[in-house]
Write a protein that holds these residues in place. Structure first.
Motif, PDB file in Angstrom:
ATOM      1  N   UNK A  30     -35.557-116.349 -43.492  1.00  0.00           N
ATOM      2  CA  UNK A  30     -35.210-117.764 -43.300  1.00  0.00           C
ATOM      3  C   UNK A  30     -35.726-118.676 -44.401  1.00  0.00           C
ATOM      4  N   UNK A  31     -36.796-118.294 -45.058  1.00  0.00           N
ATOM      5  CA  UNK A  31     -37.459-119.211 -45.979  1.00  0.00           C
ATOM      6  C   UNK A  31     -37.476-118.743 -47.426  1.00  0.00           C
ATOM      7  N   UNK A  32     -36.686-117.719 -47.732  1.00  0.00           N
ATOM      8  CA  UNK A  32     -36.644-117.251 -49.116  1.00  0.00           C
ATOM      9  C   UNK A  32     -35.223-116.837 -49.462  1.00  0.00           C
ATOM     10  N   UNK A  33     -35.006-116.653 -50.721  1.00  0.00           N
ATOM     11  CA  UNK A  33     -33.710-116.162 -51.193  1.00  0.00           C
ATOM     12  C   UNK A  33     -33.779-114.685 -51.565  1.00  0.00           C
ATOM     13  N   UNK A  34     -34.819-114.001 -51.095  1.00  0.00           N
ATOM     14  CA  UNK A  34     -34.966-112.579 -51.382  1.00  0.00           C
ATOM     15  C   UNK A  34     -33.830-111.797 -50.719  1.00  0.00           C
ATOM     16  N   UNK A  35     -33.383-110.752 -51.395  1.00  0.00           N
ATOM     17  CA  UNK A  35     -32.358-109.896 -50.812  1.00  0.00           C
ATOM     18  C   UNK A  35     -32.981-109.033 -49.722  1.00  0.00           C
ATOM     19  N   UNK A  36     -32.130-108.399 -48.924  1.00  0.00           N
ATOM     20  CA  UNK A  36     -32.614-107.500 -47.884  1.00  0.00           C
ATOM     21  C   UNK A  36     -33.419-106.363 -48.520  1.00  0.00           C
ATOM     22  N   UNK A  37     -32.947-105.859 -49.640  1.00  0.00           N
ATOM     23  CA  UNK A  37     -33.678-104.793 -50.344  1.00  0.00           C
ATOM     24  C   UNK A  37     -35.056-105.275 -50.767  1.00  0.00           C
ATOM     25  N   UNK A  47     -37.058 -97.355 -47.767  1.00  0.00           N
ATOM     26  CA  UNK A  47     -35.755 -97.761 -48.283  1.00  0.00           C
ATOM     27  C   UNK A  47     -35.188 -98.847 -47.374  1.00  0.00           C
ATOM     28  N   UNK A  48     -34.216 -99.567 -47.890  1.00  0.00           N
ATOM     29  CA  UNK A  48     -33.738-100.715 -47.130  1.00  0.00           C
ATOM     30  C   UNK A  48     -32.941-100.315 -45.900  1.00  0.00           C
ATOM     31  N   UNK A  49     -32.333 -99.107 -45.884  1.00  0.00           N
ATOM     32  CA  UNK A  49     -31.623 -98.651 -44.690  1.00  0.00           C
ATOM     33  C   UNK A  49     -32.591 -98.479 -43.513  1.00  0.00           C
ATOM     34  N   UNK A  50     -33.782 -97.975 -43.800  1.00  0.00           N
ATOM     35  CA  UNK A  50     -34.807 -97.827 -42.756  1.00  0.00           C
ATOM     36  C   UNK A  50     -35.205 -99.194 -42.208  1.00  0.00           C
ATOM     37  N   UNK A  51     -35.346-100.159 -43.085  1.00  0.00           N
ATOM     38  CA  UNK A  51     -35.688-101.516 -42.662  1.00  0.00           C
ATOM     39  C   UNK A  51     -34.594-102.090 -41.771  1.00  0.00           C
ATOM     40  N   UNK A  52     -33.340-101.912 -42.162  1.00  0.00           N
ATOM     41  CA  UNK A  52     -32.224-102.439 -41.375  1.00  0.00           C
ATOM     42  C   UNK A  52     -32.208-101.803 -39.985  1.00  0.00           C
ATOM     43  N   UNK A  53     -32.399-100.490 -39.909  1.00  0.00           N
ATOM     44  CA  UNK A  53     -32.436 -99.800 -38.613  1.00  0.00           C
ATOM     45  C   UNK A  53     -33.602-100.299 -37.770  1.00  0.00           C
ATOM     46  N   UNK A  54     -34.781-100.415 -38.370  1.00  0.00           N
ATOM     47  CA  UNK A  54     -35.963-100.922 -37.671  1.00  0.00           C
ATOM     48  C   UNK A  54     -35.700-102.328 -37.129  1.00  0.00           C
ATOM     49  N   UNK A  55     -35.163-103.178 -37.977  1.00  0.00           N
ATOM     50  CA  UNK A  55     -34.937-104.573 -37.598  1.00  0.00           C
ATOM     51  C   UNK A  55     -33.915-104.662 -36.466  1.00  0.00           C
ATOM     52  N   UNK A  56     -32.816-103.938 -36.611  1.00  0.00           N
ATOM     53  CA  UNK A  56     -31.766-103.989 -35.594  1.00  0.00           C
ATOM     54  C   UNK A  56     -32.282-103.455 -34.260  1.00  0.00           C
ATOM     55  N   UNK A  57     -33.059-102.385 -34.295  1.00  0.00           N
ATOM     56  CA  UNK A  57     -33.619-101.816 -33.064  1.00  0.00           C
ATOM     57  C   UNK A  57     -34.536-102.823 -32.361  1.00  0.00           C
ATOM     58  N   UNK A  58     -35.342-103.530 -33.126  1.00  0.00           N
ATOM     59  CA  UNK A  58     -36.340-104.433 -32.542  1.00  0.00           C
ATOM     60  C   UNK A  58     -35.836-105.845 -32.277  1.00  0.00           C
ATOM     61  N   UNK A  59     -34.831-106.287 -33.015  1.00  0.00           N
ATOM     62  CA  UNK A  59     -34.347-107.664 -32.859  1.00  0.00           C
ATOM     63  C   UNK A  59     -32.945-107.753 -32.267  1.00  0.00           C
ATOM     64  N   UNK A  60     -32.209-106.645 -32.252  1.00  0.00           N
ATOM     65  CA  UNK A  60     -30.873-106.650 -31.665  1.00  0.00           C
ATOM     66  C   UNK A  60     -29.771-107.097 -32.608  1.00  0.00           C
TER      67      UNK A  60
END
Length: 78
Positions: A30-37, A47-60
């Motif tokens: 919300x507060x930066x222009x950093x990419x998901x990677x 890797x960023x795929x692991x982050x996306x899976x983690x985030x989706x699992x925990x935040x929906x």
């Protein structure tokens, strides 16, 4: 040690780590222009795929969806 964490924070060590990571990710989304990677690297995911899976699992939702929702809700209030 885990009992002390549970007494002080009302959650297990794993829950506390997940909470910290998701809160930090939310803030960066919300507060930066950093990419998901870049955010996934900042949070030490392998890797960023692991982050996306983690985030989706925990935040929906995915990090990109969260960022778009935040922008649509908060930026239109101005």
């Amino acid at each position: 040690a885990s009992r002390i964490i549970k007494q002080n924070y009302g959650m297990s060590l794993k829950q506390l780590i997940v909470h910290f990571l998701t809160q930090t990710a939310d803030s960066l989304l919300c507060n930066s222009n950093l990419s998901i990677k870049e955010i996934s690297a900042e949070l030490d995911f392998s890797d960023y795929e692991s982050f996306i899976k983690f985030y989706k699992y925990n935040k929906g939702c995915t990090p990109s969806q969260y960022r778009r929702q935040y922008v649509n809700i908060h930026m239109n209030k101005k």
